[in-house]
Design a protein around this motif. Structure first.
Motif, PDB file in Angstrom:
ATOM      1  N   GLN A 144      -1.419  36.834  40.436  1.00  0.00           N
ATOM      2  CA  GLN A 144      -0.423  37.671  39.825  1.00  0.00           C
ATOM      3  C   GLN A 144      -0.536  37.555  38.302  1.00  0.00           C
ATOM      4  N   LYS A 145      -0.366  38.657  37.644  1.00  0.00           N
ATOM      5  CA  LYS A 145      -0.395  38.662  36.181  1.00  0.00           C
ATOM      6  C   LYS A 145       0.901  38.092  35.631  1.00  0.00           C
ATOM      7  N   LEU A 146       0.796  37.396  34.513  1.00  0.00           N
ATOM      8  CA  LEU A 146       1.976  36.811  33.885  1.00  0.00           C
ATOM      9  C   LEU A 146       2.997  37.886  33.539  1.00  0.00           C
ATOM     10  N   GLU A 147       2.542  39.012  33.042  1.00  0.00           N
ATOM     11  CA  GLU A 147       3.468  40.092  32.677  1.00  0.00           C
ATOM     12  C   GLU A 147       4.303  40.520  33.879  1.00  0.00           C
ATOM     13  N   ASP A 148       3.663  40.644  35.036  1.00  0.00           N
ATOM     14  CA  ASP A 148       4.380  41.038  36.256  1.00  0.00           C
ATOM     15  C   ASP A 148       5.377  39.952  36.675  1.00  0.00           C
ATOM     16  N   ALA A 149       4.963  38.699  36.568  1.00  0.00           N
ATOM     17  CA  ALA A 149       5.850  37.594  36.935  1.00  0.00           C
ATOM     18  C   ALA A 149       7.077  37.554  36.024  1.00  0.00           C
ATOM     19  N   VAL A 150       6.854  37.725  34.723  1.00  0.00           N
ATOM     20  CA  VAL A 150       7.967  37.703  33.766  1.00  0.00           C
ATOM     21  C   VAL A 150       8.909  38.874  34.014  1.00  0.00           C
ATOM     22  N   THR A 151       8.365  40.039  34.320  1.00  0.00           N
ATOM     23  CA  THR A 151       9.195  41.214  34.624  1.00  0.00           C
ATOM     24  C   THR A 151      10.022  40.973  35.877  1.00  0.00           C
ATOM     25  N   THR A 152       9.397  40.436  36.906  1.00  0.00           N
ATOM     26  CA  THR A 152      10.117  40.142  38.151  1.00  0.00           C
ATOM     27  C   THR A 152      11.218  39.115  37.910  1.00  0.00           C
ATOM     28  N   LEU A 153      10.901  38.075  37.162  1.00  0.00           N
ATOM     29  CA  LEU A 153      11.912  37.055  36.857  1.00  0.00           C
ATOM     30  C   LEU A 153      13.073  37.648  36.057  1.00  0.00           C
ATOM     31  N   ASP A 154      12.778  38.535  35.116  1.00  0.00           N
ATOM     32  CA  ASP A 154      13.829  39.197  34.341  1.00  0.00           C
ATOM     33  C   ASP A 154      14.740  40.000  35.262  1.00  0.00           C
ATOM     34  N   GLU A 155      14.152  40.692  36.219  1.00  0.00           N
ATOM     35  CA  GLU A 155      14.933  41.515  37.149  1.00  0.00           C
ATOM     36  C   GLU A 155      15.905  40.691  37.988  1.00  0.00           C
ATOM     37  N   ILE A 156      15.602  39.415  38.188  1.00  0.00           N
ATOM     38  CA  ILE A 156      16.514  38.570  38.974  1.00  0.00           C
ATOM     39  C   ILE A 156      17.309  37.607  38.082  1.00  0.00           C
ATOM     40  N   GLY A 157      17.257  37.832  36.766  1.00  0.00           N
ATOM     41  CA  GLY A 157      18.161  37.131  35.872  1.00  0.00           C
ATOM     42  C   GLY A 157      17.585  36.004  35.044  1.00  0.00           C
ATOM     43  N   GLY A 198      -1.644  38.658  27.861  1.00  0.00           N
ATOM     44  CA  GLY A 198      -2.316  38.770  29.150  1.00  0.00           C
ATOM     45  C   GLY A 198      -3.652  38.049  29.221  1.00  0.00           C
ATOM     46  N   ILE A 199      -4.144  37.531  28.107  1.00  0.00           N
ATOM     47  CA  ILE A 199      -5.397  36.765  28.102  1.00  0.00           C
ATOM     48  C   ILE A 199      -5.145  35.453  28.818  1.00  0.00           C
ATOM     49  N   ARG A 200      -6.008  35.112  29.751  1.00  0.00           N
ATOM     50  CA  ARG A 200      -5.805  33.907  30.560  1.00  0.00           C
ATOM     51  C   ARG A 200      -6.250  32.659  29.818  1.00  0.00           C
ATOM     52  N   PHE A 201      -5.304  31.734  29.661  1.00  0.00           N
ATOM     53  CA  PHE A 201      -5.579  30.428  29.086  1.00  0.00           C
ATOM     54  C   PHE A 201      -4.408  29.523  29.462  1.00  0.00           C
ATOM     55  N   TRP A 202      -4.581  28.228  29.271  1.00  0.00           N
ATOM     56  CA  TRP A 202      -3.526  27.283  29.604  1.00  0.00           C
ATOM     57  C   TRP A 202      -2.352  27.455  28.648  1.00  0.00           C
ATOM     58  N   SER A 203      -1.163  27.474  29.209  1.00  0.00           N
ATOM     59  CA  SER A 203       0.043  27.538  28.391  1.00  0.00           C
ATOM     60  C   SER A 203       1.213  27.024  29.218  1.00  0.00           C
ATOM     61  N   ASN A 204       2.297  26.761  28.549  1.00  0.00           N
ATOM     62  CA  ASN A 204       3.523  26.343  29.217  1.00  0.00           C
ATOM     63  C   ASN A 204       4.582  27.408  28.993  1.00  0.00           C
ATOM     64  N   VAL A 205       5.213  27.802  30.084  1.00  0.00           N
ATOM     65  CA  VAL A 205       6.272  28.791  30.040  1.00  0.00           C
ATOM     66  C   VAL A 205       7.540  28.131  30.572  1.00  0.00           C
ATOM     67  N   ALA A 206       8.649  28.337  29.878  1.00  0.00           N
ATOM     68  CA  ALA A 206       9.942  27.815  30.316  1.00  0.00           C
ATOM     69  C   ALA A 206      10.872  28.999  30.556  1.00  0.00           C
ATOM     70  N   CYS A 207      11.525  29.013  31.700  1.00  0.00           N
ATOM     71  CA  CYS A 207      12.444  30.106  32.033  1.00  0.00           C
ATOM     72  C   CYS A 207      13.820  29.536  32.324  1.00  0.00           C
ATOM     73  N   VAL A 208      14.851  30.307  31.994  1.00  0.00           N
ATOM     74  CA  VAL A 208      16.227  29.899  32.244  1.00  0.00           C
ATOM     75  C   VAL A 208      16.947  31.032  32.976  1.00  0.00           C
ATOM     76  N   ASN A 209      17.766  30.657  33.952  1.00  0.00           N
ATOM     77  CA  ASN A 209      18.510  31.626  34.742  1.00  0.00           C
ATOM     78  C   ASN A 209      19.794  32.008  34.009  1.00  0.00           C
ATOM     79  N   ARG A 210      19.850  33.252  33.549  1.00  0.00           N
ATOM     80  CA  ARG A 210      21.009  33.743  32.801  1.00  0.00           C
ATOM     81  C   ARG A 210      22.262  33.859  33.672  1.00  0.00           C
ATOM     82  N   ASN A 211      22.083  33.922  34.986  1.00  0.00           N
ATOM     83  CA  ASN A 211      23.196  34.172  35.898  1.00  0.00           C
ATOM     84  C   ASN A 211      23.739  32.924  36.573  1.00  0.00           C
ATOM     85  N   LEU A 212      23.138  31.800  36.343  1.00  0.00           N
ATOM     86  CA  LEU A 212      23.551  30.569  37.016  1.00  0.00           C
ATOM     87  C   LEU A 212      24.763  29.965  36.307  1.00  0.00           C
TER      88      LEU A 212
END
Length: 88
Positions: A1-14, A38-52
């Motif tokens: 899965q592309k990171l852009e798609d994952a981030v969009t999906t995560l945004d849709e669920i809060g 979208g360039i593939r390389f190692w990185s760290n992404v942190a996500c927070v649930n706005r609805n929790l």
């Protein structure tokens, strides 16, 4: 899965996602997507649930950290020599 798609999906669920940087610096990915992310390389992404319930302070703090990173300008992004040093 592309990171852009994952981030969009995560945004849709809060979730809001950020690149986790160094020394307390983070960059928002959600609604701030740039094509070169979208360039593939190692990185760290942190996500927070706005609805929790109970996470309001964390959501606010992460956004403030992002805004502070932006206020610091391009120098903070280009400062590779000091990227592992903490400000404290």
């Amino acid at each position: 899965q592309k990171l852009e798609d994952a981030v969009t999906t995560l945004d849709e669920i809060g979730f809001t996602c950020y690149w986790a940087g160094f020394a307390g610096r983070i960059w928002r990915i959600t609604k701030c997507w740039l094509e070169h992310y979208g360039i593939r390389f190692w990185s760290n992404v942190a996500c927070v649930n706005r609805n929790l319930a109970g996470m309001e302070d964390v959501v606010e703090r992460m956004e403030e950290m992002f805004l502070e990173t932006v206020r610091q300008g391009d120098g903070v992004v280009m400062n590779f020599e000091n990227r592992y040093k903490r400000d404290d």
